[in-house]
Design a protein around this motif. Structure first.
Motif, PDB file in Angstrom:
ATOM      1  N   LEU A  48      37.984  80.654  14.964  1.00 40.19           N
ATOM      2  CA  LEU A  48      36.835  80.435  15.854  1.00 40.19           C
ATOM      3  C   LEU A  48      37.989  81.974  17.502  1.00 40.19           C
ATOM      4  CD1 LEU A  48      34.905  80.994  18.043  1.00 40.19           C
ATOM      5  CD2 LEU A  48      35.717  78.929  19.330  1.00 40.19           C
ATOM      6  N   ALA A  51      38.284  81.569  22.252  1.00 34.56           N
ATOM      7  CA  ALA A  51      37.448  80.170  22.656  1.00 34.56           C
ATOM      8  C   ALA A  51      38.106  80.010  23.370  1.00 34.56           C
ATOM      9  CB  ALA A  51      38.711  79.306  21.565  1.00 34.56           C
ATOM     10  N   LEU A  60      32.588  77.230  21.773  1.00 27.63           N
ATOM     11  CA  LEU A  60      33.757  75.935  21.583  1.00 27.63           C
ATOM     12  C   LEU A  60      33.235  74.820  21.648  1.00 27.63           C
ATOM     13  CD1 LEU A  60      36.481  75.464  20.666  1.00 27.63           C
ATOM     14  CD2 LEU A  60      37.200  75.439  22.529  1.00 27.63           C
ATOM     15  N   VAL A  73      40.774  77.448  15.239  1.00 24.93           N
ATOM     16  CA  VAL A  73      40.605  77.951  16.065  1.00 24.93           C
ATOM     17  C   VAL A  73      41.906  79.058  16.075  1.00 24.93           C
ATOM     18  CG1 VAL A  73      40.864  78.044  19.445  1.00 24.93           C
ATOM     19  CG2 VAL A  73      39.432  76.272  17.913  1.00 24.93           C
TER      20      VAL A  73
END
Length: 343
Positions: A48, A51, A60, A73
């Motif tokens: 991701l 986030a 998230l 992340v």
């Protein structure tokens, strides 16, 4: 929508080729290439980007509640945001060096980008890095209207840049290098109310109409946007290389004000702007380097209903198919007013 005061005009004039990875990165082992004819595997490992932003933070939270995915992340080195200790975090230089991106994306099935609206052109290098790393699917930072519409791109450099990113990604998908999925969700009313968007100025009990306030625009809650994204990733065959349209409901400014006044129990002062004159003024301001004018044009694209923000007219809404809970206008407006501290 995520906001950051960057120079939009600079982004618009950047040559996307400057973000492309040197061709040697594409000389990958054939096992890393994604054949368009091969049966898709599950999208389990996801990384991701963005986030801690407006939608990234909600995405998230959704990922953390869903054991289906192995989440990583990506965080910029200068970020001051504190993420939960249990997360797998990869820190990267603020300039997003290609080599670091490739390393971060290795072993990932999907890259989910939720980066700020005004930084979307950084995605050219991210797409190239995802291809070099053998990523199966890339989800660009969209989360709004249909950015492939020519009139939307002509209205605003933000839509133009998002359209260029999506066109670049589609071209790579056509070559069998990667697949993509976009999320078009219309507007988030809670976010909009907090940022005096869509004509709403609830702290002042004031409302600004564009023209007669009769243009329809689609709205989706942040939570349903995140849930729709995750559910779409779970059905990769059905969501490959497509824009996933989400909408809890479509509404006009007039209808929105009626709901606000009725639920809040107050009468708002109203005013109106001429959309054609407003567009002309703000486009001139954007050319002069005014980033906030570009944001005003984003607002205009939605409330006028003329630039692809009424998603029910752009394609099939997939909320029901993806199992998203139904949200009513009154429910969403009530929650937004409470979040704004005026109810």
């Amino acid at each position: 929508m995520n906001l950051r005061s960057n120079r939009i005009i600079k982004q618009e004039t950047r040559d996307k080729n400057t973000f492309q990875i040197n061709q040697t990165y594409y000389q990958k082992d054939s096992s890393n290439r994604r054949s368009t004819s091969r049966k898709m595997s599950r999208l389990t490992n996801v990384i991701l980007v963005g986030a801690t932003g407006s939608i990234g933070s909600v995405v998230l939270e959704a990922f953390q509640k869903d054991a289906t995915f192995n989440l990583t992340v990506l965080q910029r080195a200068s970020s001051k945001s504190r993420l939960p200790d249990h997360l797998k975090i990869i820190t990267i230089a603020d300039s997003y060096p290609v080599e670091e991106l490739v390393g971060a994306f290795k072993g990932q099935d999907a890259v989910i980008n939720c980066m700020t609206t005004l930084s979307v052109t950084d995605q050219f290098r991210m797409i190239d890095a995802a291809i070099a790393a053998g990523v199966q699917r890339y989800v660009p930072s969209e989360y709004g209207l249909d950015n492939m519409r020519a009139d939307a791109q002509a209205l605003n450099p933000v839509f133009a840049n998002k359209g260029k990113v999506q066109a670049y990604l589609r071209a790579k998908a056509d070559e069998g290098m990667i697949e993509w999925m976009g999320i078009s969700c219309g507007m988030w009313l809670k976010w909009a109310m907090a940022h005096n968007f869509l004509g709403m100025h609830v702290q002042e009990q004031r409302f600004v109409f564009w023209d007669e306030g009769a243009g329809y625009f689609s709205c989706t809650t942040e939570e349903n946007t995140a849930a729709g994204l995750l559910q779409a990733l779970k059905v990769p065959d059905e969501t490959k290389n497509m824009n996933v349209f989400l909408s809890d409901f479509a509404i006009t400014q007039t209808q929105l004000l009626e709901a606000i006044e009725r639920i809040q129990g107050v009468k708002y002062k109203t005013e109106a702007v001429n959309s054609e004159k407003f567009i002309e003024e703000k486009q001139a301001a954007v050319k002069a380097g005014d980033d906030w004018a570009a944001l005003a044009l984003i607002e205009t694209a939605f409330v006028t209903g003329r630039f692809g923000g009424h998603l029910e007219k752009e394609g099939t809404i997939l909320n029901e198919k993806l199992g998203l809970p139904k949200r009513t206008v009154d429910e969403v407006v009530t929650n937004a007013l409470r979040a704004a501290g005026v109810l």
